[in-house]
Enzyme design. Structure first.
Site, PDB file in Angstrom:
ATOM      1  N   ARG A 223       0.834  -1.216   0.000  1.00 36.06           N
ATOM      2  CA  ARG A 223       0.000   0.000   0.000  1.00 36.06           C
ATOM      3  C   ARG A 223       0.864   1.261   0.000  1.00 36.06           C
ATOM      4  O   ARG A 223       0.559   2.235   0.677  1.00 36.06           O
ATOM      5  CB  ARG A 223      -0.934   0.037   1.216  1.00 36.06           C
ATOM      6  CG  ARG A 223      -1.972  -1.070   1.279  1.00 36.06           C
ATOM      7  CD  ARG A 223      -3.016  -0.918   0.173  1.00 36.06           C
ATOM      8  NE  ARG A 223      -4.155  -1.789   0.376  1.00 36.06           N
ATOM      9  CZ  ARG A 223      -4.196  -3.072   0.010  1.00 36.06           C
ATOM     10  NH1 ARG A 223      -3.159  -3.624  -0.588  1.00 36.06           N
ATOM     11  NH2 ARG A 223      -5.277  -3.785   0.229  1.00 36.06           N
TER      12      ARG A 223
ATOM     13  N   SER B 126     -10.583  -0.605   3.198  1.00 38.34           N
ATOM     14  CA  SER B 126      -9.828  -0.722   4.455  1.00 38.34           C
ATOM     15  C   SER B 126      -9.433   0.674   4.923  1.00 38.34           C
ATOM     16  O   SER B 126      -8.786   1.412   4.175  1.00 38.34           O
ATOM     17  CB  SER B 126      -8.539  -1.507   4.229  1.00 38.34           C
ATOM     18  OG  SER B 126      -8.820  -2.786   3.725  1.00 38.34           O
TER      19      SER B 126
ATOM     20  N   GLU C  82      -4.899   4.015   6.178  1.00 34.85           N
ATOM     21  CA  GLU C  82      -4.549   3.755   4.789  1.00 34.85           C
ATOM     22  C   GLU C  82      -5.120   4.847   3.897  1.00 34.85           C
ATOM     23  O   GLU C  82      -4.558   5.180   2.865  1.00 34.85           O
ATOM     24  CB  GLU C  82      -5.137   2.389   4.390  1.00 34.85           C
ATOM     25  CG  GLU C  82      -4.488   1.777   3.201  1.00 34.85           C
ATOM     26  CD  GLU C  82      -5.493   1.244   2.214  1.00 34.85           C
ATOM     27  OE1 GLU C  82      -5.526   1.791   1.094  1.00 34.85           O
ATOM     28  OE2 GLU C  82      -6.223   0.315   2.556  1.00 34.85           O
TER      29      GLU C  82
END
Ligand code: EPU
Length: 337
Positions: free
Chosen positions: A162, A237, A333
């Site tokens: 990520r 997420s 995130e």
């Protein structure tokens, strides 16, 4: 090109947060994009892609540029591979479907991920054992300071979990305009390592899956766990899965022998943040219109009229509790503005 004043961004972010942009423009060509970035200082601009990985906590006193560059082009192909150049404003999932239709393999595990293709490299989108970097060749970007086109290849993107250069040294300095992917036309390298995919294929009695079978399995898994942003605002997420050192992991595992984990390397162990948040008792909870999804604790949701600040307050509350209960810091995130 038409600049709109005081535009609501509700329809442009998957959390469905209703904040205004003082000015807004949808841009469909690279020439127009270059004109705007030369006319404005980069501090006056806010770049908007698919709006699927951001939380807006306040109105934006900036010119919001909606990247609406369209087009998918085969640049070259052999008997076994194809190079596909995809403009930044193309919806990611529609691109996956386009590839399934033509039997181009490599991104089927990334089915149903919300957002646009141009923002996919920024966080190196990933799911079910595959990450964008596995098929990525290069992307083109305009440098905000100069208006010049720059090419980033796989090495210069510096991809991680990520993560990429666009979240670090190159943050806020470029607008990605296109992404080139290398996909297979035959002998597809199927990835069914992720247990849930293998389970769905077994239930469906599929022993020799096609890329379409894998895509359909992923879609059914995602639909069972993850809320549809058109129905319930969310940004996937909300936190990254934390990575512990071997020592930290040993300590954690002694106290929580039942916790799932994934060995990234002999010295790095990834723990699902969703498990930690679930264990801390947050799953399915609701605080006004800000909540935690009932099927996947890693996903924060907007039940209707939550403000970005309310969702952020909930995220901080979760982060604090996880630190207190497990001694683990979980990092958001999504990008918070
Ligand atoms: N778990 C719980 N309770 C929960 C949620 C998860 O106990 O409420 C446990 C599950 O039982 C499982 C483990 O945690 O043992 C992992 O859960 P899951 O398979 O749902 O995956 P994840 O690690 O929570 C990551 C990605 C997802 C991606 C899936 C599948 C991150 C931050 N998230 O989630 O990506 O779809 O794996 O590969 O890495 C996204 O980035 O927006 C996203 C949805």
């Amino acid at each position: 090109m038409q600049i709109e004043k005081n535009k609501s961004l509700r329809a442009y972010n998957t959390f469905g947060i209703d904040v205004n942009a003082s000015a807004f423009i949808s841009v469909g060509s690279i020439e127009d994009l270059r004109t705007i970035i030369t006319d404005y200082d980069r501090k006056e601009l806010f770049i908007l892609g698919g709006g699927s990985n951001m939380l807006l906590t306040q109105s934006l006193e900036k010119l919001v540029i909606h990247i609406n560059l369209k087009g998918v082009e085969v640049i070259s192909e052999s008997e076994s591979e194809v190079l596909l150049k995809v403009m930044a404003g193309e919806n990611w999932h529609e691109l996956v479907m386009y590839c399934i239709e033509r039997d181009y393999g490599g991104i089927e595990n990334l089915s149903l991920i919300p957002g646009n293709t141009g923002t996919a490299p920024i966080q190196n989108i990933g799911a079910y054992g595959v990450e964008l970097e596995d098929v990525f060749v290069q992307c083109t970007a305009l440098e905000l300071a100069s208006g010049k086109e720059v090419i980033f290849d796989k090495r210069t993107c510096n991809f991680g979990y990520r993560n990429s250069i666009f979240k670090n040294e190159a943050k806020d300095q470029y607008i990605i305009t296109s992404v080139t992917l290398k996909l297979t036309k035959k002998d597809h390298k199927l990835n069914i390592s992720y247990g849930a995919i293998a389970d769905v294929l077994a239930q469906r009695n599929i022993a020799q899956p096609s890329i379409r079978d894998i895509s359909e399995a992923v879609i059914s898994i995602r639909r069972s766990k993850l809320p549809d942003p058109d129905v319930l605002g969310n940004s996937g997420s909300f936190f990254k899965n934390p990575i512990l050192t071997a020592e930290e992991f040993q300590h954690f595992r002694n106290r929580h022998p039942d916790a799932p984990f994934y060995e990234v390397s002999p010295t790095e162990f990834k723990i699902p943040a969703g498990w930690l948040i679930d264990k801390a008792g947050f799953k399915g909870k609701r605080f006004g219109d800000a909540g935690i999804h009932e099927h996947q604790a890693l996903v924060l949701v907007n039940h209707g009229n939550a403000t970005g600040a309310e969702i952020w307050e909930l995220a901080l509350r979760i982060q604090k509790k996880i630190k207190e209960e497990f001694g683990i810091y979980i990092e958001p995130e999504v990008n918070v503005f």
